[in-house]
Design a protein around this motif. Sequence first.
Motif, PDB file in Angstrom:
ATOM      1  N   ASN A  18       0.860  -1.562   0.284  1.00  0.00           N
ATOM      2  CA  ASN A  18       0.278   0.321  -0.157  1.00  0.00           C
ATOM      3  C   ASN A  18       0.701   1.649   0.118  1.00  0.00           C
ATOM      4  O   ASN A  18       0.398   2.296  -0.768  1.00  0.00           O
ATOM      5  N   THR A  21       2.414   2.027  -2.761  1.00  0.00           N
ATOM      6  CA  THR A  21       1.396   2.204  -4.932  1.00  0.00           C
ATOM      7  C   THR A  21       1.243   3.561  -4.311  1.00  0.00           C
ATOM      8  O   THR A  21       1.593   4.418  -5.467  1.00  0.00           O
ATOM      9  N   LYS A  22       0.908   4.539  -2.470  1.00  0.00           N
ATOM     10  CA  LYS A  22       0.445   5.484  -2.536  1.00  0.00           C
ATOM     11  C   LYS A  22       1.771   6.358  -2.895  1.00  0.00           C
ATOM     12  O   LYS A  22       1.670   7.217  -3.415  1.00  0.00           O
ATOM     13  N   GLY A  24       4.303   5.769  -5.624  1.00  0.00           N
ATOM     14  CA  GLY A  24       4.251   5.246  -6.908  1.00  0.00           C
ATOM     15  C   GLY A  24       3.447   6.755  -7.363  1.00  0.00           C
ATOM     16  O   GLY A  24       3.472   7.790  -7.987  1.00  0.00           O
ATOM     17  N   ASP A  25       2.429   7.172  -6.590  1.00  0.00           N
ATOM     18  CA  ASP A  25       1.106   7.706  -7.532  1.00  0.00           C
ATOM     19  C   ASP A  25       1.416   9.388  -6.650  1.00  0.00           C
ATOM     20  O   ASP A  25       1.508   9.966  -7.511  1.00  0.00           O
ATOM     21  N   SER A  26       2.165   9.636  -4.953  1.00  0.00           N
ATOM     22  CA  SER A  26       2.874  10.732  -5.312  1.00  0.00           C
ATOM     23  C   SER A  26       4.019  11.068  -6.123  1.00  0.00           C
ATOM     24  O   SER A  26       3.968  12.256  -6.222  1.00  0.00           O
ATOM     25  N   GLN A  27       4.631   9.918  -6.526  1.00  0.00           N
ATOM     26  CA  GLN A  27       5.366  10.494  -7.454  1.00  0.00           C
ATOM     27  C   GLN A  27       5.103  11.153  -8.765  1.00  0.00           C
ATOM     28  O   GLN A  27       5.322  11.877  -9.036  1.00  0.00           O
ATOM     29  N   ARG A  28       3.880   9.927  -9.037  1.00  0.00           N
ATOM     30  CA  ARG A  28       3.396  10.342 -10.475  1.00  0.00           C
ATOM     31  C   ARG A  28       3.113  11.980 -10.208  1.00  0.00           C
ATOM     32  O   ARG A  28       2.661  12.300 -11.019  1.00  0.00           O
ATOM     33  N   GLN A  29       2.330  11.880  -9.106  1.00  0.00           N
ATOM     34  CA  GLN A  29       1.855  13.485  -8.781  1.00  0.00           C
ATOM     35  C   GLN A  29       3.132  14.754  -8.852  1.00  0.00           C
ATOM     36  O   GLN A  29       2.529  15.898  -9.826  1.00  0.00           O
ATOM     37  N   GLU A  32       3.518  15.450 -12.271  1.00  0.00           N
ATOM     38  CA  GLU A  32       2.619  16.105 -12.979  1.00  0.00           C
ATOM     39  C   GLU A  32       2.418  17.511 -12.689  1.00  0.00           C
ATOM     40  O   GLU A  32       2.733  18.906 -13.513  1.00  0.00           O
TER      41      GLU A  32
END
Length: 141
Positions: A18, A21-22, A24-29, A32
């Motif tokens: 988890n 995943t978080k 990875g999401d944070s890195q994508r954000q 962006e």
Amino acid sequence: SHSELQARVLSLTSDNENLRTKLGDSQRQVMEISGIASTKQNSLDKKDAALAEAKLEIVGCGHEKSVLQTSFDALIVKTESEIDSLDKKHTLRMQEVIQHEKDRSKAELDEMNDRQRRCALELGTKHAAEIKGTQAKHVAL
């Protein structure tokens, strides 16, 4: 106990997944947001460059206006000088024309006076001759 440890490992593994995943999401954000920030920075840079160019153009226009104003002022001075010169030339020319007309009129008047004197002399001489002729006739009688 072993099953508790296994449950705990599974729970930690799940928590770890988890978190990954978080992450990875944070890195994508972050990526962006970085892209958006970069785009906005590029836009700001372009606007700054356009503003700097506009300021240079304003300065250039101010200089051009100054040059044109100087040329315009010089043209006005030159034109006024030419007008003064033409006025003086016109005045001199008119004085010359008037003097010429006066001289011509005086010459005509002098010529008429001379003719009048000649006529008077001729008439006087003729009249004197007639008087002498009449006197001679009287004496002869």
